[in-house]
Design a protein around this motif. Structure first.
Motif, mmCIF file in Angstrom:
data_model
loop_
_atom_site.group_PDB
_atom_site.id
_atom_site.type_symbol
_atom_site.label_atom_id
_atom_site.label_comp_id
_atom_site.label_asym_id
_atom_site.label_seq_id
_atom_site.Cartn_x
_atom_site.Cartn_y
_atom_site.Cartn_z
ATOM 1 N N THR A 1 0.823 -1.203 0.000
ATOM 2 C CA THR A 1 0.000 0.000 0.000
ATOM 3 C C THR A 1 0.863 1.263 0.000
ATOM 4 O OG1 THR A 1 -0.127 -0.107 2.395
ATOM 5 C CG2 THR A 1 -1.955 -1.073 1.179
ATOM 6 N N GLU A 2 2.112 1.106 -0.304
ATOM 7 C CA GLU A 2 3.059 2.228 -0.470
ATOM 8 C C GLU A 2 3.325 2.991 0.819
ATOM 9 O OE1 GLU A 2 1.134 4.237 -3.863
ATOM 10 O OE2 GLU A 2 2.813 3.519 -5.070
ATOM 11 N N GLN A 3 2.989 2.394 1.984
ATOM 12 C CA GLN A 3 3.281 3.109 3.229
ATOM 13 C C GLN A 3 4.781 3.212 3.472
ATOM 14 O OE1 GLN A 3 0.867 1.839 6.655
ATOM 15 N NE2 GLN A 3 -0.502 0.890 5.199
ATOM 16 N N SER B 1 9.185 10.890 2.866
ATOM 17 C CA SER B 1 9.168 12.013 3.802
ATOM 18 C C SER B 1 10.476 12.048 4.589
ATOM 19 C CB SER B 1 7.945 11.954 4.724
ATOM 20 O OG SER B 1 7.872 10.708 5.355
ATOM 21 N N THR C 1 11.976 9.797 6.391
ATOM 22 C CA THR C 1 11.910 9.312 7.768
ATOM 23 C C THR C 1 12.620 7.983 7.988
ATOM 24 O OG1 THR C 1 9.755 8.422 7.224
ATOM 25 C CG2 THR C 1 9.792 10.492 8.398
ATOM 26 N N PHE D 1 0.498 10.307 -2.565
ATOM 27 C CA PHE D 1 0.364 9.049 -3.281
ATOM 28 C C PHE D 1 -1.023 8.870 -3.848
ATOM 29 C CE2 PHE D 1 4.157 8.291 -0.941
ATOM 30 C CZ PHE D 1 4.882 7.405 -1.716
ATOM 31 N N ALA E 1 -1.666 6.080 0.977
ATOM 32 C CA ALA E 1 -0.554 5.534 1.755
ATOM 33 C C ALA E 1 -0.527 6.081 3.179
ATOM 34 C CB ALA E 1 0.789 5.805 1.065
ATOM 35 N N LEU E 2 -1.708 6.211 3.791
ATOM 36 C CA LEU E 2 -1.730 6.591 5.216
ATOM 37 C C LEU E 2 -1.222 5.418 6.044
ATOM 38 C CD1 LEU E 2 -5.157 8.431 5.600
ATOM 39 C CD2 LEU E 2 -2.897 9.384 5.134
ATOM 40 N N TYR E 3 -0.537 5.719 7.145
ATOM 41 C CA TYR E 3 -0.020 4.644 7.997
ATOM 42 C C TYR E 3 -1.190 4.078 8.788
ATOM 43 C CZ TYR E 3 4.058 7.393 6.859
ATOM 44 O OH TYR E 3 5.004 8.092 6.185
ATOM 45 N N ASP E 4 -1.619 2.881 8.441
ATOM 46 C CA ASP E 4 -2.910 2.440 8.979
ATOM 47 C C ASP E 4 -2.833 1.918 10.412
ATOM 48 O OD1 ASP E 4 -1.690 0.098 8.313
ATOM 49 O OD2 ASP E 4 -2.982 -0.307 6.587
ATOM 50 N N SER E 5 -1.625 1.828 10.956
ATOM 51 C CA SER E 5 -1.576 1.446 12.370
ATOM 52 C C SER E 5 -1.516 2.678 13.276
ATOM 53 C CB SER E 5 -0.369 0.555 12.627
ATOM 54 O OG SER E 5 0.809 1.259 12.339
ATOM 55 N N MET E 6 -1.564 3.855 12.678
ATOM 56 C CA MET E 6 -1.478 5.079 13.482
ATOM 57 C C MET E 6 -2.758 5.899 13.319
ATOM 58 S SD MET E 6 2.268 6.480 12.436
ATOM 59 C CE MET E 6 3.649 5.411 12.104
ATOM 60 N N PHE F 1 4.312 11.957 12.643
ATOM 61 C CA PHE F 1 5.432 11.073 12.302
ATOM 62 C C PHE F 1 6.558 11.751 11.515
ATOM 63 C CE2 PHE F 1 7.400 7.672 9.746
ATOM 64 C CZ PHE F 1 7.847 6.866 10.770
ATOM 65 N N PRO F 2 6.260 12.407 10.388
ATOM 66 C CA PRO F 2 7.376 13.033 9.658
ATOM 67 C C PRO F 2 8.050 14.152 10.453
ATOM 68 C CG PRO F 2 5.264 13.593 8.650
ATOM 69 C CD PRO F 2 4.989 12.541 9.664
ATOM 70 N N ARG G 1 10.195 12.333 13.296
ATOM 71 C CA ARG G 1 11.323 11.567 12.783
ATOM 72 C C ARG G 1 12.389 12.460 12.164
ATOM 73 N NH1 ARG G 1 12.935 6.601 13.674
ATOM 74 N NH2 ARG G 1 13.547 6.346 11.511
ATOM 75 N N ARG H 1 -0.723 15.554 5.566
ATOM 76 C CA ARG H 1 0.502 14.947 6.070
ATOM 77 C C ARG H 1 1.714 15.398 5.254
ATOM 78 N NH1 ARG H 1 1.116 8.559 5.692
ATOM 79 N NH2 ARG H 1 1.375 9.127 3.518
#
Ligand code: ATP
Ligand code: MG
Lengths: 276, 256
Positions: free
Chosen positions: A138-140, A147, A149, B99, B103-108, B116-117, B120, B166
């Motif tokens: 999913t391109e994460q 970014s 990171t 994207f 491409a969202l971070y799905d665990s957050m 996050f960016p 980090r 984001r």
């Protein structure tokens, strides 16, 4: 004419055979190369800040919580069954009092570490493979990369460290529960106090048993985390890719666990000759 | 009206992105044959092209996610392929990428996605500052009430907007939008298009917008390029291309 066709057919067959061999060898070498490069990258990232303590603890916690019941039940049954199976043989030799010691040696040296590692390969290795695989698909992971990171540092280092430190703890826990299983098994028919059982069980255990048995669990943990991450991180695209990543993470890490175990046994053997 | 402004604007300004003779092949399948283009400071370039033609590949080359086979690709006058990983990371904080699939971070949660960016990259350490930036970014996309939700609880359009937020939170100087309005209803599409325009005027950022959506192209574009079989077949402003003499170019603007 007939002969000719046969010849050609055989020749073609040979070629197919040959190229199939090559493909196996190629994929094996490719995987080995990829995994080695990944390992080097891991160690490079390991010492590079930022250090993600929080994410490490979260992963460690997740590993512990998700495997504790499964490992507990399995370990209990292992201790119980091992004792029940060995009991008649020991009784035949009139050596029933050695039963706890024999069971404890086999649990601590071999069964505890290997069974725990295999359960973790199945549960944690596949989980990591699937999680990182779906993040790749999913391109994460790409999103983290663009970014700036450094996803290798954030995703891989934390997970590999978590498995490396959690598997030994889980093995210790499995050993204890197995002992309890063994104790219960003995008390099914006879009576033995817990204290006597413990004395008999710990008596034959030496540092020579404990040190290699503990050291190898760190390697088991490292292998499970690293292979799961590697497979997930470089997962092929599509849903199928995620399934494959999870699946091959389990298969390869199980295999590697046995190989590490074999090496550990050889090394322990060598060192015991050396020290005695 | 927008386009008139922009013709005046894109005279002699420095290019922030400069691509020359870029080529990319995937196992014998040549996706980009000979790509040359540039993006000037605070300019919006829209790229049109059929599905699977290589638009996403092109902008992934710009941020170094895909390595081109040959050609030159300069961002802020530096060749991307010559950068080491540190330099690339620094570049990537200045180039935002949105994207196609969010491409969202799905665990957050949404908040953690935005944090996050920042965290980090060690851009800000003060948690109050981080919080106020997050709030500001979410207000920009009008989704402040989603701050504690998980991505799985959001609709497609909301995810798109969070993805934009984001990316924008790092205040990039170049923004690459991969189909920002695809799959959205006309109203939300227009909102996002206006947002893209607003970002351009407010922060003077340059962008490349990949889109099939003519309304979005009309609203956001200063210049447009049509990608076809590995090269840019047509260039011009929206009006120029729409009224092109070439029947083939005009076919991209037919709505029925
Ligand atoms: N990593 C990759 N490996 C192999 N082929 C790829 C890869 N990425 C893209 N391609 C191929 O490149 C071509 C262009 O893909 P791309 O994603 O750029 O299309 P697109 O123009 O963005 O299409 P869409 O509008 O549907 O998003 C496709 O044929 C695709 O199969
Ligand atoms: Mg695309």
């Amino acid at each position: 004419m007939k002969l000719n066709i046969k010849k050609i057919f055989r020749k073609q067959n040979n070629q197919i055979q040959h190229s199939a061999d090559n493909i196996w060898l190629d994929t094996f070498l490719l995987e080995l190369g990829g995994l080695s490069r990944f390992t080097v990258q891991f160690f490079r990232e390991l010492f590079r800040p930022p250090y993600e303590h929080k994410e490490f603890l979260r992963q460690a916690n997740k590993i512990g919580l998700s495997t504790l019941p499964l490992i507990g039940i399995t370990a209990f049954i292992m201790g119980l069954v091992l004792t029940l199976q060995s009991k008649p043989v020991m009784a035949e030799f009139g050596a029933e009092s050695w039963l706890p010691g024999m069971v404890s040696v086999s649990i601590v040296r071999e069964i505890g570490p290997v069974i725990t590692a295999l359960i973790c390969a199945g549960k944690i290795g596949s989980g990591i493979g699937a999680e990182l695989g779906s993040m790749r698909v999913t391109e994460q992971i790409d999103a983290m990369e663009v970014s700036g990171t450094n996803p290798m540092n954030y995703l891989v280092v934390t997970r590999v460290l978590a498995t490396t430190f959690m598997i030994p703890i889980l093995v210790f826990y499995a050993d204890i529960i197995s002992f309890y299983g063994s104790y219960v098994a003995i008390n099914l028919h006879d009576f033995m106090s817990l204290r006597l059982f413990m004395n008999l069980a710990f008596d034959p255990l030496h540092y020579f048993d404990l040190i290699p048995a503990t050291v190898k669990t760190f390697f088991f943990g490292f292998a499970i985390g690293l292979i799961g991450c590697y497979k997930g991180y470089y997962s092929e695209m599509g849903t199928e890719g995620v399934g494959k990543a999870a699946n091959s993470a389990v298969v390869i890490s199980s295999l590697v666990i046995f190989i590490i175990d074999l090496i550990a046994v050889q090394l322990a053997d060598l060192s015991s000759i050396f020290f005695n | 009206m927008i386009t008139e402004n922009n013709i005046l604007n894109h005279s002699d300004q420095n290019s922030v992105i400069e691509i020359k003779h870029l080529k990319k092949t995937f196992n014998g399948n040549t996706v980009l044959k000979d790509i040359s283009m540039n993006v000037r400071k605070s300019e919006n370039v829209v790229i049109l092209g059929k599905s699977g033609i290589g638009k996403s590949v092109l902008i992934k080359c710009i941020v170094g996610l895909i390595q081109p086979d040959s050609g030159s690709l300069k961002v802020f006058d530096r060749e991307v392929s010559d950068m080491n990983s540190n330099e690339l990371n620094i570049l990537r904080t200045k180039v935002g990428f949105i994207f196609q699939g969010n491409a969202l971070y799905d665990s957050m949660t949404v908040r953690e996605n935005l944090e996050f960016p920042l965290r980090r990259n060690k851009i800000l350490r003060d948690s109050h500052e981080i919080e106020s930036l997050i709030v500001e970014a979410l207000e920009n996309v009008k989704l402040l009430d989603a701050i504690d939700k998980m991505p799985s609880e959001l609709s497609g359009g909301m995810k798109k907007r969070i993805g934009v937020a984001r990316t924008l939170i790092l205040k990039p100087e170049i923004i690459l939008y991969d189909e920002p309005t695809t799959g959205l209803d006309p109203l939300t599409s227009r909102e996002i298009s206006n947002l893209i325009l607003e970002i351009q005027t407010k922060s003077k950022a340059s962008s490349i917008v990949i889109s099939h959506d003519l309304n979005c192209a009309k609203i956001t574009s200063n210049r447009m390029l049509i990608l076809h079989s590995g090269v840019f077949k047509a260039k011009g402003t929206f009006d120029e291309l729409m009224n092109s003499e070439d029947e083939w170019v005009r076919s991209y603007f037919k709505t029925e």
